[in-house]
Design an enzyme around this catalytic site. Sequence first.
Site, mmCIF file in Angstrom:
data_model
loop_
_atom_site.group_PDB
_atom_site.id
_atom_site.type_symbol
_atom_site.label_atom_id
_atom_site.label_comp_id
_atom_site.label_asym_id
_atom_site.label_seq_id
_atom_site.Cartn_x
_atom_site.Cartn_y
_atom_site.Cartn_z
ATOM 1 N N ARG A 1 -10.866 -16.029 -3.294
ATOM 2 C CA ARG A 1 -10.321 -16.295 -4.639
ATOM 3 C C ARG A 1 -10.926 -17.572 -5.225
ATOM 4 O O ARG A 1 -11.126 -17.658 -6.436
ATOM 5 C CB ARG A 1 -8.805 -16.429 -4.573
ATOM 6 N N LYS B 1 3.724 5.017 -1.506
ATOM 7 C CA LYS B 1 4.678 5.815 -2.278
ATOM 8 C C LYS B 1 4.108 6.464 -3.528
ATOM 9 O O LYS B 1 3.387 5.826 -4.286
ATOM 10 C CB LYS B 1 5.842 4.916 -2.706
ATOM 11 N N GLY C 1 -5.329 -5.093 -4.032
ATOM 12 C CA GLY C 1 -4.461 -5.058 -2.868
ATOM 13 C C GLY C 1 -5.080 -4.544 -1.589
ATOM 14 O O GLY C 1 -6.155 -4.979 -1.183
ATOM 15 N N GLY D 1 -0.966 -6.167 -8.308
ATOM 16 C CA GLY D 1 -0.066 -5.729 -9.381
ATOM 17 C C GLY D 1 -0.763 -5.690 -10.728
ATOM 18 O O GLY D 1 -0.553 -4.756 -11.512
HETATM 19 P P1 AMP Z 1 0.378 0.546 -0.981
HETATM 20 O O1 AMP Z 1 0.822 -0.874 -0.996
HETATM 21 O O2 AMP Z 1 1.236 1.477 -1.731
HETATM 22 O O3 AMP Z 1 -1.102 0.709 -1.320
HETATM 23 O O4 AMP Z 1 0.568 1.042 0.530
HETATM 24 C C1 AMP Z 1 -0.203 0.540 1.557
HETATM 25 C C2 AMP Z 1 0.488 0.756 2.854
HETATM 26 O O5 AMP Z 1 0.700 2.138 3.063
HETATM 27 C C3 AMP Z 1 -0.318 0.258 4.033
HETATM 28 O O6 AMP Z 1 0.355 -0.813 4.634
HETATM 29 C C4 AMP Z 1 -0.407 1.456 4.951
HETATM 30 O O7 AMP Z 1 -0.174 1.132 6.306
HETATM 31 C C5 AMP Z 1 0.693 2.359 4.453
HETATM 32 N N1 AMP Z 1 0.413 3.752 4.776
HETATM 33 C C6 AMP Z 1 -0.653 4.476 4.429
HETATM 34 N N2 AMP Z 1 -0.574 5.709 4.977
HETATM 35 C C7 AMP Z 1 0.568 5.772 5.685
HETATM 36 C C8 AMP Z 1 1.205 6.782 6.467
HETATM 37 N N3 AMP Z 1 0.663 7.983 6.614
HETATM 38 N N4 AMP Z 1 2.384 6.478 7.058
HETATM 39 C C9 AMP Z 1 2.946 5.244 6.892
HETATM 40 N N5 AMP Z 1 2.396 4.263 6.166
HETATM 41 C C10 AMP Z 1 1.214 4.516 5.554
#
Ligand code: AMP
Length: 402
Positions: free
Chosen positions: A36, A198, A359, A382
């Site tokens: 950064r 999610k 991220g 974000g």
């Molecule tokens: P995000 O912040 O929404 O991009 O989510 C990232 C997180 O999703 C990471 O820490 C991953 O470990 C988790 N993740 C990705 N695939 C899976 C999965 N199949 N089961 C559980 N966690 C997951």
Amino acid sequence: MKKSIRDIDPAGKRVLMRVDFNVPLDDDGKITDDSRIKGAIPSIEHLTNAGGRVILMSHLGRPKGEKNPEFSLKPAADRLGELISAPVKFVDDCVGASAEAAVADLKDGEVLLLENVRFYAGETDNDADFSRQLAAHGDIYVNDAFGTAHRAHASTAGVTAFIDTSVMGFLIEKELEYLVTKLEEPQRPFVVIMGGAKVSDKIQILERLMEKADAFIIGGAMANTFRLAQGYEMGNSFAERKEEALEMARGILKTAEANGTPFHLPADTRYTKDFADDAPTECTGIWGEEGTAVPADREGIDIGDKAIEDFTKVIAEAGTVIWNGPMGVFEKRGFDIGTKAVGAAIAANEAAITIVGGGDSVTAANQFGFGEKMDHMSTGGGASLELLEGKELPGIAALDDK
Ligand code: AMP
């Protein structure tokens, strides 16, 4: 169109610049990743080379409005000095007598870093009085902190009410070029790759990009939610199991079908019994074929081998790629195969415009050594999501129009 650092003459002026020096520190207060700080250097050197007096401000961590040496920006000042091979002054406050004196001492071409703006509650409260005190340090304001541009704080937005000229730095300019301009008329086919935890976190982006994208690729736990929504057995997999989320997923699938937009879910899923580094994994059969399921005591942690093969082909044909979110639990050894393979496929498509949106995907791309191959790695988590959702970011909206 907002004004940028290219539109000002900083010679002899006090340029107050908001940077994102929110760097990770280890237990001894040493910086563990200085990317950064490096990211702000083009703007800083542009200003110093032109004879500006550069006053930098940033936040670090969450000191919650109190002075706390644990969150001091002093290590960032030292590191910046090493990186630009020039002295960087530091003052232990961002407002008040000591800060004012340090600013008054500054000569043309010199750089000063103020102490953490979040030592004052007025920062996150976007307090007018605090904004006025910060603004008094500068003749010109530059915002180059993309990572906090989605926050209306004193140093990112409030200050602009008390300073005549407010422009963006090179970092924000590049973020806008890739996350907005280049996506208006994308080089086709435009492939959107989404992963992570999610569906509900990414629903707005999916809906918005539905109008533009030529194909979607879905991985991560998000894909588990889609497969559940289609009625498949996902065992113990992490997924959003509430009817509301499943409805959301079905809605997206329906829209994609109605639009004729290919929506690639992983053909198979890699699963495990133990959620641990190097735990044994297996792939399901192909979803839709008789008997394919994640067994009841297993959890899907990555995309499967056939999914990797399919996704790689789609990515190889893409003209523009946006990647947001890992394909699996890439933090664990052995659960990172899909994320690595997708990263490699994007990096290998040299003809495409390749954008990694913030991220975890940026962390993954760097971790697996693909960072350099991407055209743009967003510096905001974000903030990049909000831009992709089509929202106006307060830290950018507050700047002067051309
Ligand atoms: P995000 O912040 O929404 O991009 O989510 C990232 C997180 O999703 C990471 O820490 C991953 O470990 C988790 N993740 C990705 N695939 C899976 C999965 N199949 N089961 C559980 N966690 C997951």
